[in-house]
Design an enzyme around this catalytic site. Structure first.
Site, mmCIF file in Angstrom:
data_model
loop_
_atom_site.group_PDB
_atom_site.id
_atom_site.type_symbol
_atom_site.label_atom_id
_atom_site.label_comp_id
_atom_site.label_asym_id
_atom_site.label_seq_id
_atom_site.Cartn_x
_atom_site.Cartn_y
_atom_site.Cartn_z
ATOM 1 N N HIS A 116 0.810 -1.244 -0.043
ATOM 2 C CA HIS A 116 0.013 0.146 -0.051
ATOM 3 C C HIS A 116 0.819 1.320 -0.055
ATOM 4 O O HIS A 116 0.306 2.358 -0.193
ATOM 5 C CB HIS A 116 -1.027 0.061 1.308
ATOM 6 C CG HIS A 116 -0.353 0.315 2.389
ATOM 7 N ND1 HIS A 116 -0.058 -0.537 3.455
ATOM 8 C CD2 HIS A 116 -0.088 1.525 3.152
ATOM 9 C CE1 HIS A 116 0.541 -0.172 4.467
ATOM 10 N NE2 HIS A 116 0.596 1.134 4.395
ATOM 11 N N ASP A 146 0.096 -7.786 1.269
ATOM 12 C CA ASP A 146 0.757 -6.366 1.737
ATOM 13 C C ASP A 146 2.215 -6.053 1.546
ATOM 14 O O ASP A 146 2.878 -5.361 2.191
ATOM 15 C CB ASP A 146 -0.006 -5.755 2.873
ATOM 16 C CG ASP A 146 0.202 -3.940 2.794
ATOM 17 O OD1 ASP A 146 0.421 -3.424 1.670
ATOM 18 O OD2 ASP A 146 0.208 -3.634 3.867
ATOM 19 N N ASN A 218 5.306 5.258 8.882
ATOM 20 C CA ASN A 218 5.809 4.097 9.322
ATOM 21 C C ASN A 218 5.846 2.758 8.401
ATOM 22 O O ASN A 218 6.593 1.959 8.820
ATOM 23 C CB ASN A 218 5.291 3.834 10.779
ATOM 24 C CG ASN A 218 6.110 4.628 11.923
ATOM 25 O OD1 ASN A 218 5.796 5.367 12.623
ATOM 26 N ND2 ASN A 218 7.433 4.139 12.057
ATOM 27 N N SER A 219 4.745 2.813 7.699
ATOM 28 C CA SER A 219 4.208 1.661 6.982
ATOM 29 C C SER A 219 5.538 1.138 6.222
ATOM 30 O O SER A 219 6.085 2.039 5.560
ATOM 31 C CB SER A 219 3.135 1.860 6.104
ATOM 32 O OG SER A 219 1.958 2.072 7.092
ATOM 33 N N GLY A 275 -10.628 -24.252 -1.749
ATOM 34 C CA GLY A 275 -11.936 -23.935 -2.470
ATOM 35 C C GLY A 275 -13.050 -24.128 -1.116
ATOM 36 O O GLY A 275 -13.936 -24.995 -1.685
ATOM 37 N N ILE A 278 -15.280 -20.958 5.230
ATOM 38 C CA ILE A 278 -15.328 -21.460 6.673
ATOM 39 C C ILE A 278 -15.711 -20.349 7.498
ATOM 40 O O ILE A 278 -15.814 -19.293 7.313
ATOM 41 C CB ILE A 278 -13.722 -21.711 6.959
ATOM 42 C CG1 ILE A 278 -12.887 -20.866 7.069
ATOM 43 C CG2 ILE A 278 -13.283 -23.154 6.213
ATOM 44 C CD1 ILE A 278 -11.655 -21.140 7.667
#
Length: 476
Positions: A116, A146, A218-219, A275, A278
């Site tokens: 991002h 990410d 900070n990312s 597949g 849940i």
């Protein structure tokens, strides 16, 4: 000085000395991050990106108000204060800029950061610790985790040591270095709050939760253990105010490096896939399925022709372990499956009809986009009412084939009663009731009549293509 007073004096002195030693011991236990920061900072970088956007503020005369009906003096007055129209070819571009952090993982210039941070960027600029700036090339990116891998031209660059995030434990000290709000090489510290955290829409990353102050910028920066090893990539925070509130999350470095290696060699990331859809097993579902306690992942839906369908997994199975690794919470399963490669064998221990069973299947590769099941069309078959407070109709053969259903009933009307209390809606499809598959409206009514009272009963509901189990109790 009398003897009793002398004894009191030595007693007080001894107490002060003991307390002083205790305070000194506690102070000695507090970590000093100075050496860690000095050694690690040179390999932490600032990342700035530029994205070119069209300037849509004024593009043609169609956006200008009609002034023709005004007197000349008023028309001239308004025209002076208005922007002049431009033709579409004359549209200017404006730039959107963002800041983030990253760190060097190889001496020849490979850099890890967050997806991002660099998403949709037209230009990526990396500023090193010596203030020099270099353009970066995007090697690859993986939105699901990410993680992004960059490359700058260089040699003999400072490199960070990589640790093992799997060795982290809650309560350990950790340190972050990054560029919050553009302030390069800012150091913050905290402890590991929890490991293996799952976040909404982040199925394939078992996040490290910390209380390290993390802010915009900070990312993409590194999270260190006290040995100065990178154990994670700072990624996001949980906040209700827009600022740091004591809860931050980092991507484990083990996950990030697996992604990085795949991006470097193949340009994309391959993950294991079963597949299935849940859901969490809560107390009521555990009671309904005959489990001693809430645990595992409940299979609510199986994709046609997927690995689970081919391997014999069934709707209503509760998966307790995968290749010997326990599934404590449903979120554990995607992490474990995603770490497997396509073609790998997966041995699942499941609870089916109250009995333990092993299911072995071959893991598939996760598709680019999961199959999207739409709302089931309405059926014109005869209605059937029941004690749950719903009127239902059967699915016709065409609907069953289109949505790979062997049976089920569609709710046409919800009346006062248990169905309304648990939130059922017209258009919902009921495929199972009390762990029994529904093949017709008549069968649904018969099962409903025989439901036990004052005990949790499960129902599998399909809504807008997504299936889940819900529970309810019938009163006396």
């Amino acid at each position: 000085m009398s003897i009793p007073r002398l004894k009191s004096y030595f007693t007080i002195l001894a107490t002060v000395l003991v307390l002083g030693q205790a305070v000194s011991a506690q102070a000695a236990e507090l970590p000093d991050f100075t050496q860690l920061v000095e050694q690690a900072s040179p390999a932490v970088v600032n990342i700035s990106t530029t994205q070119k956007l069209p300037d849509r503020r004024v593009s043609n005369s169609a956006q200008m108000p009609d002034l023709e009906g005004l007197p000349p003096m008023l028309r001239e007055f308004f025209e002076r204060g208005m922007p002049q129209p431009r033709s579409p070819r004359g549209d200017r571009q404006r730039e959107a800029q963002s800041l983030g952090s990253g760190f060097i993982i190889s001496a020849d210039g490979y850099i890890l950061t967050n997806n991002h941070v660099i998403a949709d960027a037209d230009e990526i600029l990396v500023r090193l610790a010596d203030r020099s700036e270099l353009k970066a090339k995007l090697i690859g990116t993986d939105p699901r985790s990410d993680v992004a891998l960059l490359k700058i031209d260089g040699k003999d660059l400072p490199v960070l040591k990589l640790g093992k995030s799997q060795d982290l434990k809650a309560g350990q000290w950790v340190v972050a270095i990054g560029s919050p709000f553009g302030f390069d090489h800012t150091v913050t510290q905290g402890i590991v709050s929890a490991i293996g955290r799952s976040l909404p829409n982040e199925n394939y990353v078992p996040f490290i939760q910390t209380d390290v102050p993390i802010n915009p910028g900070n990312s993409g920066g590194p999270l260190f253990n006290l040995a100065g090893e990178v154990v994670g990539i700072n990624s996001q925070i949980y906040t209700r105010s827009g600022g740091f509130m004591g809860v931050s999350f980092a991507i484990p470095i083990d996950v990030a490096m697996d992604v990085s290696n795949q991006l470097k060699t193949g340009g994309k990331v391959s993950r294991g896939w079963l597949g299935v859809v849940i859901q969490e097993v809560n107390k009521d579902l555990a009671e309904s399925f005959g489990l001693e306690k809430p645990a595992g992942a409940l299979v609510a839906q199986i994709q046609d022709d997927g690995p689970a369908a081919k391997g014999g997994l069934q709707v209503g199975d509760v998966i307790l372990s995968l290749n010997g690794q326990p599934i404590v919470m449903s979120a554990d399963l995607p992490h474990l499956v995603g770490a497997l490669k396509a073609g790998a064998k997966a041995n699942l221990e499941v609870i089916r009809d109250g009995k333990r069973k092993n299911v072995e299947l071959t893991v598939g590769a996760i598709p680019e986009e999961d199959k999207d099941l739409s709302m089931l069309p309405k059926s014109g078959v005869e209605r059937s009412s029941n004690r749950l407070g719903v009127a239902v109709v059967e699915l016709n053969d065409e609907q069953k084939k289109a949505f790979d259903l062997k049976g089920g009933v569609v709710i046409k009307e919800v009346q006062d009663g248990p169905a309304a209390l648990i939130g059922l809606q017209p258009g919902d499809v009921i495929t199972h009731l009390n762990n029994q598959a529904i093949t017709s409206a008549k069968e649904f009514t018969e099962i409903a009549k025989a439901l036990p009272k004052n005990r949790s009963v499960s129902m599998r509901v399909l809504r807008q293509g997504r299936a889940s189990f819900i529970t309810f109790k019938l009163a006396e």
